[in-house]
Enzyme design. Structure first.
Site, PDB file in Angstrom:
ATOM      1  N   SER A  55     -87.506   7.700  74.540  1.00 46.47           N
ATOM      2  CA  SER A  55     -86.715   7.133  73.450  1.00 46.47           C
ATOM      3  C   SER A  55     -86.627   5.624  73.657  1.00 46.47           C
ATOM      4  O   SER A  55     -87.114   5.087  74.651  1.00 46.47           O
ATOM      5  CB  SER A  55     -85.313   7.732  73.452  1.00 46.47           C
ATOM      6  OG  SER A  55     -84.574   7.178  74.539  1.00 46.47           O
ATOM      7  N   LYS A  56     -85.956   4.968  72.711  1.00 47.01           N
ATOM      8  CA  LYS A  56     -85.844   3.508  72.780  1.00 47.01           C
ATOM      9  C   LYS A  56     -85.193   3.044  74.082  1.00 47.01           C
ATOM     10  O   LYS A  56     -85.398   1.918  74.507  1.00 47.01           O
ATOM     11  CB  LYS A  56     -85.018   3.004  71.604  1.00 47.01           C
ATOM     12  CG  LYS A  56     -85.855   2.922  70.343  1.00 47.01           C
ATOM     13  CD  LYS A  56     -85.144   2.145  69.257  1.00 47.01           C
ATOM     14  CE  LYS A  56     -85.981   2.169  67.994  1.00 47.01           C
ATOM     15  NZ  LYS A  56     -85.184   2.108  66.797  1.00 47.01           N
ATOM     16  N   ARG A  57     -84.378   3.937  74.663  1.00 42.15           N
ATOM     17  CA  ARG A  57     -83.733   3.620  75.929  1.00 42.15           C
ATOM     18  C   ARG A  57     -84.764   3.248  77.002  1.00 42.15           C
ATOM     19  O   ARG A  57     -84.488   2.509  77.934  1.00 42.15           O
ATOM     20  CB  ARG A  57     -82.994   4.880  76.390  1.00 42.15           C
ATOM     21  CG  ARG A  57     -81.604   4.718  76.839  1.00 42.15           C
ATOM     22  CD  ARG A  57     -80.877   6.056  77.000  1.00 42.15           C
ATOM     23  NE  ARG A  57     -81.693   7.256  76.839  1.00 42.15           N
ATOM     24  CZ  ARG A  57     -82.262   7.913  77.839  1.00 42.15           C
ATOM     25  NH1 ARG A  57     -82.132   7.499  79.062  1.00 42.15           N
ATOM     26  NH2 ARG A  57     -82.974   9.007  77.595  1.00 42.15           N
TER      27      ARG A  57
END
Ligand code: GLU
Length: 487
Positions: free
Chosen positions: A247-249
């Site tokens: 994910s963007k994390r």
């Protein structure tokens, strides 16, 4: 592949964001298989969700695929343009008795779902509208009462042989009678996909694992529409290095981000290809697009999740950077050097051979274009800065280093020729005469010439700089060391 039909594969993204690396991986696998087998790779933009679909996103998908070199066959299909066929297919199933009208409103369904939850039961539509007498259905339709179309899930089991996971079975009792057409006569995802895949004559549906639970519903729709079933392949998830879903994390997840970070498309493709696929046995990880096409096969699809490791991508990029024809590398680096304020395009054009030599020497020590630019500074600007770490390591004892550098400069100044073998011989003699190893001469010299601890071979550096600049740079280093020695 046992099927004799030429493969028709498709990538069917929803244009509701950027092109995610996971989507790009799906597109790539479909593309590789199409190219390897002489089949077709089709592109369908699933833009039926008007509220979330954007033109920008569609453009990002086209740009991302084009950047990666994944060209598609035939015209792009926009799902939203197929509404009439989606309705016609639904009507066909209604006429054949495979679907029925359901008049239950959203509020009624929500209330029943809440009741089921109170009873701690899983909610499943109870088919009450399927039991309505035909006359009542007719009356309610004639009265203009809104309805959806629901698929009547038959008893039994739905099974397919997944090219990745092997046999997968779902008991039909776990599948509720799902809606295929909303009350505004727009299709639900599963219906639109099947209607389109049939119309596009898709023979193999390869997509992410997250669609596995849709597949039994889709198979039931194929059967109800009397269409031949495609094969299915569900690709495993991509995780971050912490083992969680990417994910963007985890950092950049858009293909466009990597393009802007200076990753080469061939490196990105190579890296993505190895996320969930392996040619098997011992193999060379660095592959060109042609080699990938050649090696790619559904037999090498892996079942377990793969890990998106940005460090590996950088390494892969470095490998491709070293292999790229220099003529292709040049136009990528030139603007970056100009932007860094080191040089002008004109200067590089008039010193072309020198520039190419420089690129060739720097790229083998680089993973990104930025690494090349960072190392290139000393060859363009005279006021170099000494990296504090390099100073601490190689100029630790200024009083020892200084006389050696002075002797080095004098030796080099006296050389009859400015070529690596001549330089090397003279400096090795000098080291012997001073009773020190070569490193005691070469390492401090590298700092004097580049300010850095890493550079191309020291003789190559001196050739690139030329005699005059080399000698001047050593003299400046001597001045600097004198200040350090007297401090
Ligand atoms: N549009 C769907 C998605 O972006 C994919 C549909 C499919 O591949 O069947 O997840």
């Amino acid at each position: 592949m046992t099927d004799a039909r030429p493969l028709r594969l498709r990538f069917a993204p929803s244009p509701t964001g950027y092109l995610h690396v996971g989507g790009a991986r799906t597109a790539l696998f479909n593309w590789l298989l199409a190219r390897r087998t002489g089949g077709q790779f089709l592109l369908r933009i699933e833009d039926t969700d008007k509220a979330r679909s954007t033109d920008d996103s569609t453009r990002a998908i086209f740009e991302g695929l084009t950047w990666l070199g994944l060209d598609w066959d035939e015209e792009v299909v926009f799902q939203g343009a197929n509404l009439e066929r989606h309705r016609a297919d639904a009507a066909k199933m209604l006429a054949a008795g495979a679907v029925y009208r359901c008049f239950c409103t959203t509020d009624e369904l929500a209330a029943r779902r809440a009741e089921a939850e109170l009873r701690k039961e899983a909610f499943k539509y109870d088919r009450r509208c399927d039991r309505l007498p035909p006359a009542e259905v007719e009356r309610r339709v004639a009265a203009g009462e809104p309805f959806v179309l629901r698929f009547r899930v038959p008893a039994g089991e739905t099974t397919w042989h997944d090219l990745v996971h092997g046999q997968i079975s779902f008991p039909n009792k776990d599948i509720e009678d799902f809606v295929i057409l909303r009350s505004d006569a727009t299709p639900i995802y599963n219906h639109a996909v099947v209607s389109d895949d049939i119309a596009m004559a898709v023979t193999l549906v390869m997509r992410g694992d997250d669609h596995i639970s849709n597949t039994p519903k889709q198979i039931l729709l194929y059967e109800a529409l009397g269409a031949p079933l495609p094969q299915f392949a569900h690709l495993p998830m991509i995780h971050g290095t912490d083992g969680k879903k990417l994910s963007k994390r985890h950092g950049a997840t858009a293909v466009g981000d990597y393009q802007h970070l200076g990753i080469l498309p061939q490196a990105m493709v190579n890296f993505l290809a190895l996320l969930g696929w392996s040619p098997g046995g011992e193999f060379e990880e660095v592959m060109t697009l042609d080699q990938l096409i050649h090696a790619f096969s559904e037999d090498g699809l892996l079942r377990k999740a793969s890990v998106f490791d940005p460090k590996k991508l950088e390494w892969m990029n470095g490998q491709h950077l070293s292999q790229l024809p220099i003529a292709e590398l040049e136009p990528r680096v030139t603007p970056a050097l100009v932007a860094a304020g080191y040089t002008t395009a004109e200067h590089l054009a008039t010193h072309h051979d020198w520039y190419r030599t420089l690129l060739d020497l720097l790229r083998v020590r680089s993973r990104l274009i930025d690494d090349i630019v960072r190392q290139a500074g000393p060859y363009f600007v005279d006021a170099i800065t000494y990296d504090p770490e390099a100073v601490a390591k190689q100029w630790k004892e200024p009083a020892v280093v200084l006389p050696l550098l002075t002797a080095t400069r004098e030796t080099l100044a006296a050389l009859p020729e400015w070529t690596p073998p001549v330089m090397e011989e003279a400096l090795r003699h000098l080291a012997e005469a001073k009773g020190v190893g070569g490193g005691k001469i070469f390492q401090p010299l590298r700092v004097a010439l580049t300010g850095l601890t890493v550079s191309p071979g020291i003789f190559d550096v001196m050739v690139l700089l030329g005699r005059e600049r080399t000698l001047a740079r050593i003299a400046s280093a001597e001045d600097h060391l004198e200040t350090l020695a007297s401090a």
